[in-house]
Write a protein that holds these residues in place. Structure first.
Motif, PDB file in Angstrom:
ATOM      1  N   ILE B 598     -18.945 -68.932 -20.856  1.00  0.00           N
ATOM      2  CA  ILE B 598     -19.084 -67.613 -21.466  1.00  0.00           C
ATOM      3  C   ILE B 598     -17.714 -66.941 -21.552  1.00  0.00           C
ATOM      4  O   ILE B 598     -17.358 -66.341 -22.566  1.00  0.00           O
ATOM      5  CB  ILE B 598     -20.085 -66.745 -20.661  1.00  0.00           C
ATOM      6  CG1 ILE B 598     -21.502 -67.284 -20.862  1.00  0.00           C
ATOM      7  CG2 ILE B 598     -20.006 -65.283 -21.081  1.00  0.00           C
ATOM      8  CD1 ILE B 598     -22.553 -66.585 -20.031  1.00  0.00           C
ATOM      9  N   GLY B 599     -16.923 -67.082 -20.486  1.00  0.00           N
ATOM     10  CA  GLY B 599     -15.561 -66.542 -20.514  1.00  0.00           C
ATOM     11  C   GLY B 599     -14.771 -67.112 -21.678  1.00  0.00           C
ATOM     12  O   GLY B 599     -14.097 -66.386 -22.420  1.00  0.00           O
ATOM     13  N   MET B 600     -14.898 -68.425 -21.874  1.00  0.00           N
ATOM     14  CA  MET B 600     -14.135 -69.056 -22.957  1.00  0.00           C
ATOM     15  C   MET B 600     -14.664 -68.609 -24.316  1.00  0.00           C
ATOM     16  O   MET B 600     -13.894 -68.463 -25.265  1.00  0.00           O
ATOM     17  CB  MET B 600     -14.186 -70.575 -22.813  1.00  0.00           C
ATOM     18  CG  MET B 600     -13.415 -71.035 -21.591  1.00  0.00           C
ATOM     19  SD  MET B 600     -13.499 -72.804 -21.305  1.00  0.00           S
ATOM     20  CE  MET B 600     -12.521 -73.405 -22.647  1.00  0.00           C
ATOM     21  N   LEU B 601     -15.981 -68.408 -24.395  1.00  0.00           N
ATOM     22  CA  LEU B 601     -16.550 -67.916 -25.662  1.00  0.00           C
ATOM     23  C   LEU B 601     -16.006 -66.527 -25.991  1.00  0.00           C
ATOM     24  O   LEU B 601     -15.602 -66.251 -27.123  1.00  0.00           O
ATOM     25  CB  LEU B 601     -18.078 -67.886 -25.574  1.00  0.00           C
ATOM     26  CG  LEU B 601     -18.791 -67.283 -26.780  1.00  0.00           C
ATOM     27  CD1 LEU B 601     -18.586 -68.140 -28.018  1.00  0.00           C
ATOM     28  CD2 LEU B 601     -20.282 -67.110 -26.529  1.00  0.00           C
ATOM     29  N   ILE B 602     -15.963 -65.658 -24.956  1.00  0.00           N
ATOM     30  CA  ILE B 602     -15.454 -64.298 -25.186  1.00  0.00           C
ATOM     31  C   ILE B 602     -13.988 -64.350 -25.605  1.00  0.00           C
ATOM     32  O   ILE B 602     -13.573 -63.669 -26.546  1.00  0.00           O
ATOM     33  CB  ILE B 602     -15.655 -63.435 -23.918  1.00  0.00           C
ATOM     34  CG1 ILE B 602     -17.158 -63.256 -23.659  1.00  0.00           C
ATOM     35  CG2 ILE B 602     -14.968 -62.089 -24.058  1.00  0.00           C
ATOM     36  CD1 ILE B 602     -17.478 -62.594 -22.349  1.00  0.00           C
ATOM     37  N   ALA B 603     -13.228 -65.218 -24.933  1.00  0.00           N
ATOM     38  CA  ALA B 603     -11.818 -65.353 -25.303  1.00  0.00           C
ATOM     39  C   ALA B 603     -11.696 -65.822 -26.749  1.00  0.00           C
ATOM     40  O   ALA B 603     -10.809 -65.380 -27.493  1.00  0.00           O
ATOM     41  CB  ALA B 603     -11.122 -66.334 -24.365  1.00  0.00           C
ATOM     42  N   THR B 604     -12.603 -66.705 -27.165  1.00  0.00           N
ATOM     43  CA  THR B 604     -12.569 -67.217 -28.538  1.00  0.00           C
ATOM     44  C   THR B 604     -12.904 -66.117 -29.527  1.00  0.00           C
ATOM     45  O   THR B 604     -12.268 -66.000 -30.583  1.00  0.00           O
ATOM     46  CB  THR B 604     -13.569 -68.377 -28.676  1.00  0.00           C
ATOM     47  OG1 THR B 604     -13.259 -69.349 -27.675  1.00  0.00           O
ATOM     48  CG2 THR B 604     -13.488 -69.011 -30.033  1.00  0.00           C
ATOM     49  N   THR B 614      -9.737 -61.194 -25.699  1.00  0.00           N
ATOM     50  CA  THR B 614      -9.269 -62.498 -25.227  1.00  0.00           C
ATOM     51  C   THR B 614      -8.896 -62.428 -23.750  1.00  0.00           C
ATOM     52  O   THR B 614      -9.218 -63.329 -22.978  1.00  0.00           O
ATOM     53  CB  THR B 614      -8.063 -62.962 -26.065  1.00  0.00           C
ATOM     54  OG1 THR B 614      -8.471 -63.061 -27.419  1.00  0.00           O
ATOM     55  CG2 THR B 614      -7.562 -64.309 -25.597  1.00  0.00           C
ATOM     56  N   LEU B 615      -8.230 -61.334 -23.358  1.00  0.00           N
ATOM     57  CA  LEU B 615      -7.820 -61.217 -21.956  1.00  0.00           C
ATOM     58  C   LEU B 615      -9.040 -61.088 -21.041  1.00  0.00           C
ATOM     59  O   LEU B 615      -9.083 -61.696 -19.966  1.00  0.00           O
ATOM     60  CB  LEU B 615      -6.891 -60.011 -21.780  1.00  0.00           C
ATOM     61  CG  LEU B 615      -5.500 -60.211 -22.414  1.00  0.00           C
ATOM     62  CD1 LEU B 615      -4.660 -58.950 -22.275  1.00  0.00           C
ATOM     63  CD2 LEU B 615      -4.786 -61.402 -21.784  1.00  0.00           C
ATOM     64  N   VAL B 616     -10.040 -60.300 -21.477  1.00  0.00           N
ATOM     65  CA  VAL B 616     -11.267 -60.192 -20.679  1.00  0.00           C
ATOM     66  C   VAL B 616     -11.904 -61.574 -20.530  1.00  0.00           C
ATOM     67  O   VAL B 616     -12.287 -61.998 -19.438  1.00  0.00           O
ATOM     68  CB  VAL B 616     -12.264 -59.209 -21.350  1.00  0.00           C
ATOM     69  CG1 VAL B 616     -13.627 -59.302 -20.689  1.00  0.00           C
ATOM     70  CG2 VAL B 616     -11.730 -57.787 -21.269  1.00  0.00           C
ATOM     71  N   GLY B 617     -11.978 -62.301 -21.676  1.00  0.00           N
ATOM     72  CA  GLY B 617     -12.552 -63.646 -21.640  1.00  0.00           C
ATOM     73  C   GLY B 617     -11.778 -64.556 -20.708  1.00  0.00           C
ATOM     74  O   GLY B 617     -12.362 -65.309 -19.921  1.00  0.00           O
ATOM     75  N   ALA B 618     -10.440 -64.472 -20.771  1.00  0.00           N
ATOM     76  CA  ALA B 618      -9.621 -65.324 -19.912  1.00  0.00           C
ATOM     77  C   ALA B 618      -9.873 -64.993 -18.446  1.00  0.00           C
ATOM     78  O   ALA B 618      -9.941 -65.895 -17.597  1.00  0.00           O
ATOM     79  CB  ALA B 618      -8.145 -65.149 -20.260  1.00  0.00           C
ATOM     80  N   ALA B 619     -10.049 -63.699 -18.153  1.00  0.00           N
ATOM     81  CA  ALA B 619     -10.307 -63.302 -16.753  1.00  0.00           C
ATOM     82  C   ALA B 619     -11.637 -63.884 -16.285  1.00  0.00           C
ATOM     83  O   ALA B 619     -11.729 -64.435 -15.166  1.00  0.00           O
ATOM     84  CB  ALA B 619     -10.316 -61.779 -16.644  1.00  0.00           C
ATOM     85  N   ILE B 620     -12.680 -63.796 -17.128  1.00  0.00           N
ATOM     86  CA  ILE B 620     -13.982 -64.345 -16.737  1.00  0.00           C
ATOM     87  C   ILE B 620     -13.873 -65.862 -16.566  1.00  0.00           C
ATOM     88  O   ILE B 620     -14.434 -66.443 -15.624  1.00  0.00           O
ATOM     89  CB  ILE B 620     -15.056 -63.989 -17.788  1.00  0.00           C
ATOM     90  CG1 ILE B 620     -15.240 -62.472 -17.851  1.00  0.00           C
ATOM     91  CG2 ILE B 620     -16.379 -64.666 -17.467  1.00  0.00           C
ATOM     92  CD1 ILE B 620     -16.170 -62.020 -18.957  1.00  0.00           C
TER      93      ILE B 620
END
Lengths: 190, 641
Positions: B598-604, B614-620
């Protein structure tokens, strides 16, 4: 459950790292080929020979190589069960990696200042993406090694943990080896 | 009846509460089932997830193909807007290759490989689930472009400069690039997983020359994935940066090579063809011996020709580029290498025929699909050798002849193989036999529909029917061929009906399948149908290539030396005991692969233009990674795979 020995004699995690490194070779091979194919095809400046600071990068290359040495020594300390030495050397490995990254940051910043933005020309595109991808790998390694350093504060030093450090070392040496190729092709041949 | 006293209000509330509680209790076990499937690390469940997601995307992409055929039914139709047509053929190709074909072959790897090598799971069960999440999220992300009205429209091959920001100003190609980058990470993780699984988790005695052909092809394909996907990843990265950050990788005006993208794409794209078709060859090499009651003819040669196809497959990519003007030398080298691939492929076909020769043939549904694969693939292979020759290719490139060719390879090869495998392993996966009668309806309808659709394309193509163009002038005289193709495509949809009815009826009340309903020789048939969670109650010991075709080796036979390679104490467990003699600890379910995905999806999603996202996704992603790394794989006790 009875423990079956891995058929190849290399345990799963380590074999996975070797397999992954094989795949990473193709990644860097593609990036490096692109850089080499596009070398000298720049239509507008700044050109590589105007910017590249070989003595400075030689120093950061030396730093990265020394971090590989520290990595070897850290693994040796792990195998001897010397926690204090192992932690110190892991810390040093990560710290030297960080110094390399700071050097890269300084270099990028300096180039940018000299008018080489990411979108400036063909050299800027290939140079930043190639060295940037490598830098991202170094950053990943620094985070991994720092985690190992912090986690080594407690708990037993058993075969499992020694192997973890060894696998991190495989990755770290690979990233260093890639840099030696980049250093030669980008800086020395410029 | 309606006039209830006001005092009953609290009673009514109590009643409502009780009903709500009852509903909650009814939902709890269902929620637990959903949670179990979301966190599972069991390779058999992950295989089912891969199969369902792959089939869903196959049907969606099939519908896109139908729309394309409707538009092309007659000349100069305007049923679809030209822009929409471009989007549809792009989505059709991209979905079929990356979100139907790849997940479906990996579904089969997941289900079959651990069972065939006598293992209890794959080497990295959580990584396995991570790969599935990314495959699904990649597909969902790609299809998020549909409601936003900006589907990618540059073809699944995404040639630059057509796909540069200048000529594809919409967001469509960004969806393509980001979706494939995301799914690609999972695919490479899957490649690592299966290489390690096949190399390291083989049961004692399962040497390379005893490895079932399907598993062999899974190993070869996993290595292909590891070597072919990185160049594509780099190409996508370049395109992402060119489109969004102004770099010049594909900008000829800045001195860039206009062919760089095509090289990077096809150095991946051609091995990708073998990634898709070699597993189908592996399935044929399992099904044909079983229903010929005869070991695979020339086993080592079939193995080595598979390896050779994969190896040569890396040296032929530029035959997709004969028309771009690489010069006679490059064209000749790639033409020669391409023709060379016909040799190992032909060897395989002769070996399958020789396996059937003199065998006790049983024409069950899986066998029909496998024979269909062999015959249809020959047609696709022959047209492939034709355009291996550059002068011929210059006549055929960008026409429907090419479309006919690769559909014969990908449907006649891959899809027929997948259906052979579905009918073959379905009883193992569910414990129930699919109806043979409905299966044969499915086969014959599909065979007819497939040929009615694609065979006329050979003719329309040679007569000049252009690819990737939303219509054609009536003066070409191609209306007849195109109408036949469109009717065939409609029939193709009808051909799915017997399959769906069959699956529905069988899952409700199908005939129970025993451990080995087909009398097959390989290890997966020695355990229950469906297999227990731990696959094998006792770790099998393997002494030959077709262990289940040999009776128990009795001590007196061993003394008499009747069995050439019966080792010391060489008793081979033919069927697994019902219950494991000692407790088996299996890896525990985990939420972390999902969190990380899910983190990678958000980053995408952030890659579409929001650095914060992207930063939020990377953090997750990082949280998921650490959670995963610090979570023991076995939480119910010491275990080991």
């Amino acid at each position: 459950m009875s423990e079956l020995a891995p058929v190849t004699g290399i345990r799963n995690r380590k074999l996975a790292m070797w397999t992954f490194i094989g795949s990473e070779c193709m990644l860097f091979a593609t990036l490096i080929s692109t850089y080499m194919v596009y070398r000298g095809r720049n239509l507008i400046g700044p050109y590589p020979h105007e910017l590249l600071n070989v003595p400075f990068i030689t120093v950061t290359t030396f730093v990265l190589l020394m971090s590989s040495l520290c990595m070897v020594l850290a693994l040796a300390a792990m195998q001897q069960g010397n926690r204090r030495q192992a932690r110190f050397r892991l810390f040093l490995t990560a710290a030297l990696g960080l110094v390399f990254l700071v050097g890269q940051f300084y270099e990028f910043n300096h180039f940018h200042h000299e008018g080489l933005g990411l979108s400036r020309n063909l050299f800027s595109s290939t140079f930043y993406i190639l060295t940037g991808t490598h830098g991202a790998h170094v950053l990943g390694g620094v985070i991994w090694l720092s985690t190992l350093f912090l986690r080594l504060g407690s708990g037993p030093i058993d075969a499992e943990r020694i192997e973890t450090v060894e696998i991190a070392g495989l990755y770290w040496h690979f990233v260093d080896a890639v840099w030696i190729i980049l250093f030669t092709l980008i800086y020395l041949l410029a | 009846m309606n006039s209830q006293p006001a005092g009953d209000r609290s009673e009514r509330l109590d009643g409502l509460n009780a009903r709500a509680r009852a509903m909650g209790q009814a939902w709890k076990p269902r929620l637990a089932v959903v949670a179990d499937w979301m966190t599972t690390v069991d390779h058999k469940k992950i295989a089912i997830l891969y199969f369902l997601s792959g089939m869903t995307f196959l049907l969606i992409a099939g519908m896109e193909g139908q729309l394309i055929r409707v538009q092309l039914a007659q000349s100069e139709l305007r049923i679809l807007d030209p822009n929409l047509y471009n989007q549809l053929f792009t989505m059709h190709g991209t979905t079929m290759v990356f979100f139907a074909g790849m997940p479906l072959i990996i579904a089969y790897f997941n289900f079959v490989v651990p069972l065939q090598i006598g293992a209890r799971d794959v080497a990295f069960p959580r990584l396995n689930m991570f790969s599935w999440w990314l495959a699904v999220f990649g597909g969902l992300f790609l299809y998020a472009s549909v409601p936003l009205g900006s589907m990618p429209d540059g073809g699944w091959f995404a040639y630059t400069p057509l796909t540069n920001r200048e000529y594809s100003p919409g967001r469509g190609m960004d969806f393509y690039v980001l979706a494939l980058l995301l799914a690609g990470v999972g695919t490479i993780a899957g490649g690592v997983n299966f290489v390690v699984t096949i190399l390291n988790l083989r049961a004692p005695g399962m040497t390379f020359m005893r490895l079932p052909l399907f598993t062999w092809m899974a190993l070869v394909v996993s290595i292909l994935i590891l070597l072919a996907f990185p160049p594509f990843t780099v190409g996508l990265l370049f395109l992402l940066f060119d489109r969004n950050f102004g770099t010049h990788f594909f900008d000829a005006a800045a001195g860039a090579d206009p062919l760089l993208w095509q090289h990077l794409f096809w150095v991946f794209g051609h091995p990708e063809v073998y990634i898709l078709v070699l597993p189908a060859f592996g399935i044929a090499s399992e099904v044909i011996p079983t229903f010929s009651r005869k070991g695979l003819f020339g086993y080592p040669v079939v193995v080595f020709s598979g390896v050779l196809i994969a190896f040569l497959g890396f040296g032929v990519w530029a035959h997709h580029m004969f028309a771009v003007g690489m010069g006679p030398l490059a064209n000749s080298v790639f033409a020669g290498a391409t023709m060379l691939i016909a040799v190992p492929t032909g060897i395989k076909i002769f070996n399958w025929i020789a396996t059937m020769w003199g065998g006790k043939l049983r024409f069950t549904t899986p066998m029909l699909w496998a024979i269909g694969l062999v015959s249809m693939f020959i047609i696709g292979g022959l047209s492939g050798v034709m355009h291996a020759s550059p002068p011929t290719d210059l006549q055929q490139t960008d026409t429907y002849f090419i479309v006919a060719h690769f559909h014969y390879v990908l449907i006649g090869g891959l899809v027929f193989g997948l259906f052979a495998g579905l009918y073959y392993w379905f009883p193992k996966a569910t414990g129930k036999m699919l109806s043979d009668k409905l299966g044969k309806w499915h086969f014959w309808l599909t065979l007819a529909a497939f040929n009615i659709t694609f065979f006329p394309m050979h003719f329309s193509g040679l007569l000049g029917m252009p690819r990737r163009t939303f219509t054609y002038p009536s003066e070409l005289g191609l209306d007849g061929f195109n109408l036949v193709s469109t009717i065939g495509a409609g029939l193709f949809t009808v051909a799915f009906v017997p399959l769906i009815v069959n699956l529905w009826k069988t899952l409700r009340n199908g005939e129970p399948a025993g451990a080995n309903p087909w009398g097959a020789p390989t290890l997966e048939w020695s355990t229950g149908s469906p297999p227990p969670h731990y696959n094998f109650a006792v770790v099998p010991r393997v002494q030959r290539r077709d262990p289940l075709w040999h009776p128990w080796i009795r001590p007196e036979e061993e003394e008499a030396g009747d069995h050439e390679d019966a080792g010391p104490g060489g008793v081979e467990p033919r069927l697994q005991p019902e219950v494991a003699p000692e407790p088996v600890v299996m890896p525990s379910n985990s939420w972390w692969p999902m969190v990380m995905s899910i983190g990678m999806l958000i980053a995408t999603v952030g890659g579409l233009g929001s650095l914060e996202t992207t930063l939020v996704g990377a953090a997750i992603t990082l949280v998921g990674l650490f959670g995963w790394a610090f979570e023991p794989a076995f939480r119910d006790g010491a275990g080991h795979l």
